[in-house]
Motif scaffolding. Sequence first.
Motif, PDB file in Angstrom:
ATOM      1  N   SER A  50       0.662  -1.172   0.111  1.00  0.00           N
ATOM      2  CA  SER A  50      -0.130  -0.212   0.144  1.00  0.00           C
ATOM      3  C   SER A  50       0.716   1.226   0.237  1.00  0.00           C
ATOM      4  O   SER A  50       0.192   2.501  -1.098  1.00  0.00           O
ATOM      5  CB  SER A  50      -0.769   0.171   1.592  1.00  0.00           C
ATOM      6  N   ALA A  51       1.417   1.002   0.622  1.00  0.00           N
ATOM      7  CA  ALA A  51       2.553   2.531   0.372  1.00  0.00           C
ATOM      8  C   ALA A  51       3.180   2.303   0.113  1.00  0.00           C
ATOM      9  O   ALA A  51       2.952   3.728  -0.965  1.00  0.00           O
ATOM     10  CB  ALA A  51       3.703   2.372   1.623  1.00  0.00           C
ATOM     11  N   VAL A  52       3.528   1.957  -0.856  1.00  0.00           N
ATOM     12  CA  VAL A  52       4.673   2.126  -2.322  1.00  0.00           C
ATOM     13  C   VAL A  52       3.507   2.558  -3.784  1.00  0.00           C
ATOM     14  O   VAL A  52       3.668   3.280  -4.136  1.00  0.00           O
ATOM     15  CB  VAL A  52       5.581   0.565  -2.956  1.00  0.00           C
ATOM     16  N   ARG A  53       2.479   1.661  -3.445  1.00  0.00           N
ATOM     17  CA  ARG A  53       1.610   2.151  -4.496  1.00  0.00           C
ATOM     18  C   ARG A  53       0.917   3.555  -4.221  1.00  0.00           C
ATOM     19  O   ARG A  53       1.026   4.327  -4.852  1.00  0.00           O
ATOM     20  CB  ARG A  53      -0.163   1.584  -4.230  1.00  0.00           C
ATOM     21  N   GLU A  54       0.308   4.100  -2.860  1.00  0.00           N
ATOM     22  CA  GLU A  54       0.180   5.712  -2.567  1.00  0.00           C
ATOM     23  C   GLU A  54       2.142   6.193  -3.578  1.00  0.00           C
ATOM     24  O   GLU A  54       1.603   7.613  -3.349  1.00  0.00           O
ATOM     25  CB  GLU A  54       0.160   5.564  -1.284  1.00  0.00           C
ATOM     26  N   LEU A  55       2.541   5.767  -2.786  1.00  0.00           N
ATOM     27  CA  LEU A  55       4.052   6.772  -2.953  1.00  0.00           C
ATOM     28  C   LEU A  55       3.995   7.118  -5.104  1.00  0.00           C
ATOM     29  O   LEU A  55       4.567   8.074  -4.910  1.00  0.00           O
ATOM     30  CB  LEU A  55       5.130   6.243  -2.584  1.00  0.00           C
ATOM     31  N   VAL A  56       3.947   5.968  -5.467  1.00  0.00           N
ATOM     32  CA  VAL A  56       4.340   6.038  -6.516  1.00  0.00           C
ATOM     33  C   VAL A  56       2.954   7.235  -7.184  1.00  0.00           C
ATOM     34  O   VAL A  56       2.952   7.856  -8.160  1.00  0.00           O
ATOM     35  CB  VAL A  56       3.867   4.706  -7.580  1.00  0.00           C
ATOM     36  N   GLU A  57       1.548   6.273  -6.514  1.00  0.00           N
ATOM     37  CA  GLU A  57       0.540   7.182  -7.400  1.00  0.00           C
ATOM     38  C   GLU A  57       0.185   8.988  -7.270  1.00  0.00           C
ATOM     39  O   GLU A  57      -0.101  10.231  -7.781  1.00  0.00           O
ATOM     40  CB  GLU A  57      -1.052   7.188  -6.833  1.00  0.00           C
ATOM     41  N   LEU A  63      10.774   3.053  -8.940  1.00  0.00           N
ATOM     42  CA  LEU A  63      12.066   2.383  -8.126  1.00  0.00           C
ATOM     43  C   LEU A  63      11.504   0.952  -8.863  1.00  0.00           C
ATOM     44  O   LEU A  63       9.990   0.499  -8.443  1.00  0.00           O
ATOM     45  CB  LEU A  63      12.525   2.391  -7.098  1.00  0.00           C
ATOM     46  N   ASP A  64      12.184  -0.121  -9.445  1.00  0.00           N
ATOM     47  CA  ASP A  64      11.733  -1.480  -9.403  1.00  0.00           C
ATOM     48  C   ASP A  64      11.843  -1.942  -8.479  1.00  0.00           C
ATOM     49  O   ASP A  64      12.012  -0.988  -7.064  1.00  0.00           O
ATOM     50  CB  ASP A  64      12.885  -1.998 -10.649  1.00  0.00           C
ATOM     51  N   ALA A  65      11.033  -3.364  -7.979  1.00  0.00           N
ATOM     52  CA  ALA A  65      11.089  -3.858  -6.473  1.00  0.00           C
ATOM     53  C   ALA A  65      12.165  -4.186  -5.788  1.00  0.00           C
ATOM     54  O   ALA A  65      11.887  -3.682  -5.327  1.00  0.00           O
ATOM     55  CB  ALA A  65       9.930  -5.224  -6.813  1.00  0.00           C
ATOM     56  N   GLY A  66      12.940  -4.183  -7.121  1.00  0.00           N
ATOM     57  CA  GLY A  66      14.364  -4.714  -6.200  1.00  0.00           C
ATOM     58  C   GLY A  66      15.012  -3.447  -5.534  1.00  0.00           C
ATOM     59  O   GLY A  66      15.698  -3.487  -4.277  1.00  0.00           O
ATOM     60  N   GLN A  67      14.801  -2.757  -6.068  1.00  0.00           N
ATOM     61  CA  GLN A  67      15.501  -0.423  -5.425  1.00  0.00           C
ATOM     62  C   GLN A  67      15.013  -0.496  -4.203  1.00  0.00           C
ATOM     63  O   GLN A  67      15.568   0.191  -3.978  1.00  0.00           O
ATOM     64  CB  GLN A  67      15.923   0.022  -7.223  1.00  0.00           C
ATOM     65  N   MET A  68      13.957  -0.515  -4.520  1.00  0.00           N
ATOM     66  CA  MET A  68      12.015  -0.467  -3.427  1.00  0.00           C
ATOM     67  C   MET A  68      12.853  -1.278  -2.209  1.00  0.00           C
ATOM     68  O   MET A  68      12.006  -0.218  -0.995  1.00  0.00           O
ATOM     69  CB  MET A  68      11.446  -0.445  -3.750  1.00  0.00           C
ATOM     70  N   ARG A  69      13.202  -1.398  -2.092  1.00  0.00           N
ATOM     71  CA  ARG A  69      13.276  -3.095  -1.470  1.00  0.00           C
ATOM     72  C   ARG A  69      14.580  -2.586  -0.893  1.00  0.00           C
ATOM     73  O   ARG A  69      14.867  -3.010   0.919  1.00  0.00           O
ATOM     74  CB  ARG A  69      13.600  -4.571  -1.579  1.00  0.00           C
ATOM     75  N   ALA A  70      16.194  -3.119  -1.644  1.00  0.00           N
ATOM     76  CA  ALA A  70      17.012  -2.495  -0.403  1.00  0.00           C
ATOM     77  C   ALA A  70      16.989  -1.167  -0.368  1.00  0.00           C
ATOM     78  O   ALA A  70      18.067  -0.628   0.593  1.00  0.00           O
ATOM     79  CB  ALA A  70      17.600  -2.150  -2.114  1.00  0.00           C
ATOM     80  N   ALA A  71      16.290   0.557  -0.864  1.00  0.00           N
ATOM     81  CA  ALA A  71      16.658   1.404   0.009  1.00  0.00           C
ATOM     82  C   ALA A  71      15.575   1.413   1.299  1.00  0.00           C
ATOM     83  O   ALA A  71      15.519   1.935   1.847  1.00  0.00           O
ATOM     84  CB  ALA A  71      15.491   2.821  -1.143  1.00  0.00           C
ATOM     85  N   LEU A  72      14.474   0.411   1.545  1.00  0.00           N
ATOM     86  CA  LEU A  72      13.879   0.224   2.788  1.00  0.00           C
ATOM     87  C   LEU A  72      14.878   0.461   4.142  1.00  0.00           C
ATOM     88  O   LEU A  72      15.167  -0.165   4.106  1.00  0.00           O
ATOM     89  CB  LEU A  72      12.715  -0.789   2.880  1.00  0.00           C
TER      90      LEU A  72
END
Length: 79
Positions: A50-57, A63-72
């Motif tokens: 939900s957080a990733v969806r809202e951030l993009v919206e 970022l692709d899923a791997g980059q997003m997880r690495a930055a978390l």
Amino acid sequence: APYPVVLVTVDVVVRASGHVLLIRRGRHPGQGLRALPGGFLEPAESVYDSAVRELVEETGFELDAGQMRAALRGVEVFD
């Protein structure tokens, strides 16, 4: 409904170079005010998804899923 409706929201804190990313609210309440990106959890959606969806919206930030997880750096749930 036989049970009270429960509405869960998420907010995203994006930090970079000593700054925090804010959006300008497009609708009421608070139209035009600055806020953290966020919104309501969809049915069967995890807090993270939900957080990733809202951030993009709300920002177009992608970022692709791997980059997003690495930055978390953390996920916190507050009641």
